[in-house]
Design a protein around this motif. Structure first.
Motif, mmCIF file in Angstrom:
data_model
loop_
_atom_site.group_PDB
_atom_site.id
_atom_site.type_symbol
_atom_site.label_atom_id
_atom_site.label_comp_id
_atom_site.label_asym_id
_atom_site.label_seq_id
_atom_site.Cartn_x
_atom_site.Cartn_y
_atom_site.Cartn_z
ATOM 1 N N VAL A 327 -12.137 -73.857 -1.209
ATOM 2 C CA VAL A 327 -13.140 -74.384 -0.279
ATOM 3 C C VAL A 327 -14.494 -74.526 -0.969
ATOM 4 C CG1 VAL A 327 -14.431 -73.883 1.841
ATOM 5 C CG2 VAL A 327 -11.957 -73.510 1.769
ATOM 6 N N ALA A 328 -14.825 -73.586 -1.830
ATOM 7 C CA ALA A 328 -16.113 -73.630 -2.529
ATOM 8 C C ALA A 328 -16.201 -74.821 -3.480
ATOM 9 C CB ALA A 328 -16.334 -72.326 -3.293
ATOM 10 N N GLN A 329 -15.063 -75.303 -3.974
ATOM 11 C CA GLN A 329 -15.049 -76.399 -4.942
ATOM 12 C C GLN A 329 -15.041 -77.784 -4.308
ATOM 13 O OE1 GLN A 329 -11.695 -75.658 -7.478
ATOM 14 N NE2 GLN A 329 -12.567 -73.787 -8.364
ATOM 15 N N VAL A 330 -14.652 -77.891 -3.048
ATOM 16 C CA VAL A 330 -14.579 -79.195 -2.389
ATOM 17 C C VAL A 330 -15.982 -79.605 -1.944
ATOM 18 C CG1 VAL A 330 -13.621 -80.513 -0.454
ATOM 19 C CG2 VAL A 330 -12.215 -78.785 -1.621
ATOM 20 N N PRO A 331 -16.472 -80.772 -2.388
ATOM 21 C CA PRO A 331 -17.829 -81.209 -2.020
ATOM 22 C C PRO A 331 -17.986 -81.380 -0.512
ATOM 23 C CG PRO A 331 -16.928 -82.549 -3.796
ATOM 24 C CD PRO A 331 -15.794 -81.731 -3.279
ATOM 25 N N VAL A 332 -19.110 -80.925 0.006
ATOM 26 C CA VAL A 332 -19.384 -81.028 1.431
ATOM 27 C C VAL A 332 -20.132 -82.323 1.693
ATOM 28 C CG1 VAL A 332 -20.539 -79.945 3.394
ATOM 29 C CG2 VAL A 332 -19.552 -78.522 1.592
ATOM 30 N N PRO A 333 -19.657 -83.151 2.616
ATOM 31 C CA PRO A 333 -20.379 -84.409 2.930
ATOM 32 C C PRO A 333 -21.727 -84.109 3.558
ATOM 33 C CG PRO A 333 -18.602 -84.031 4.506
ATOM 34 C CD PRO A 333 -18.449 -82.995 3.442
ATOM 35 N N GLU A 334 -22.698 -84.903 3.241
ATOM 36 C CA GLU A 334 -24.053 -84.701 3.758
ATOM 37 C C GLU A 334 -24.338 -85.663 4.897
ATOM 38 O OE1 GLU A 334 -26.777 -85.087 0.571
ATOM 39 O OE2 GLU A 334 -26.006 -83.380 -0.562
ATOM 40 N N GLY A 335 -25.231 -85.213 5.781
ATOM 41 C CA GLY A 335 -25.673 -86.069 6.879
ATOM 42 C C GLY A 335 -24.571 -86.446 7.832
#
Length: 337
Positions: A327-335
């Motif tokens: 989970v820490a490695q998967v990029p989080v979408p912004e906005g």
């Protein structure tokens, strides 16, 4: 959704927003009533109670895994007593038969016809106590009803009323007299929870309140099945953006590619993750899901479905720790909204 809102007249948009806000206020008010009711019995476990309520509103099933005596069955009964609906308890034992769970057709000598006698799953809330003490054959009797909300016996199908929720408790598999749940069974559970030992103050309070009387005896329903069905409908309307959908798929897909796992999360797990996130958002008064909702629930929804590789097991890495790293490695979408 955004385009349709823009094209709609301003008065219509305001009315829709006002209606959604009123629905969420109703949901949070009912949830707080149920939460307060359960707290009368379960001391010092607010996060666990919240997770159980998420499972209820997301139409999911819950697996409670912990050592004996920490309140797994008591929590299940507290939820059931808080809702005025049908409740059945099934004590899973090595000699329990699949027909005891689903039901059986019995020949009536008077009418000369077979009559169906419903089993323990015919209720709104089914408490499966110590599910992993029954044989895998008996455990598999729950597969159809948990996924499709129906039971098939002798080529006849019987539908289960909504809401339908299985709350199963199990002891850790290393304890004597237990059978490991098969992967297909674990995948049917939306959430796996661990209650854990209470803090000292809560345990002292429990001694005072539980030794004189059983607090369950005085617990009264604070809502009913019809109202829960309405709340489930509200949760279903919570908005999930395309970016959040893609993020949910990215999380589960990453588990399937991980070299530390031999079995990743299924598409059913992705669906459960989004549904649980919608319930969590609604309980906080939001009508949309954020990536943080998915991240917060990832371990409870996904960890019990994963299988570590031999190398990971030998190095002492469990599925929870592996999942946290993924989970820490998967990029989080912004906005995202």
């Amino acid at each position: 959704m955004e385009a349709s809102e823009t094209d709609a007249p301003a008065g219509t948009r305001r009315a829709a927003t006002s209606s959604a806000g009123a629905d969420l206020e109703t949901l949070t008010r009912v949830v707080e009533r149920v939460r307060s009711n359960i707290k009368k019995v379960i001391e010092g476990k607010p996060d666990v109670i919240t997770s159980v309520l998420i499972g209820l509103l997301a139409e999911g099933h819950i697996l409670m895994e912990d050592v004996p005596g920490v309140g797994k069955t008591m929590l299940s009964k507290s939820l059931a007593r808080s809702i005025e609906c049908t409740v059945r308890r099934i004590q899973f034992t090595p000699d329990l038969l699949p027909s005891d769970v689903t039901g059986v057709s019995i020949f009536n000598q008077n009418t000369r016809e077979f009559e169906f006698r419903p089993g323990g799953v015919f209720a709104n809330i089914v408490i499966g106590d110590e599910i992993n003490r029954a044989s895998p054959k008996t455990q598999s009797a729950l597969l159809e009803c948990m996924e499709e909300h129906q039971v098939t016996v002798d080529n006849a199908t019987y539908h289960l009323e909504s809401p339908f929720m299985v709350i199963a408790t199990q002891n850790p598999i290393e304890m004597e007299g237990t059978y490991a749940l098969p992967e297909a069974q674990r995948d049917r559970f939306m959430l796996r929870l661990s209650i854990g030992y209470p803090v000292e103050a809560s345990e002292i309070a429990m001694l005072d309140s539980h030794t004189q009387t059983n607090p369950l005896d005085d617990l009264e329903p604070v809502t009913d099945a019809a109202e829960i069905r309405k709340l489930i409908g509200i949760v279903n309307q919570i908005y999930v953006s395309d970016a959040v959908h893609r993020y949910a798929v990215a999380l589960t897909s990453a588990t399937r590619r991980s070299e530390e796992l031999t079995l990743g999360a299924s598409p059913r797990a992705t669906l459960h993750l989004v549904r649980a996130a919608k319930a969590s958002a609604a309980m906080t008064g939001r009508d949309y899901v954020l990536p943080d909702d998915l991240r917060t629930l990832a371990r409870q929804v996904l960890a019990h479905r994963l299988l570590p590789s031999v190398e990971s097991s030998m190095s002492g890495r469990n599925t929870g720790a592996i999942l946290d790293g993924i989970v820490a490695q998967v990029p989080v979408p912004e906005g995202t909204r």
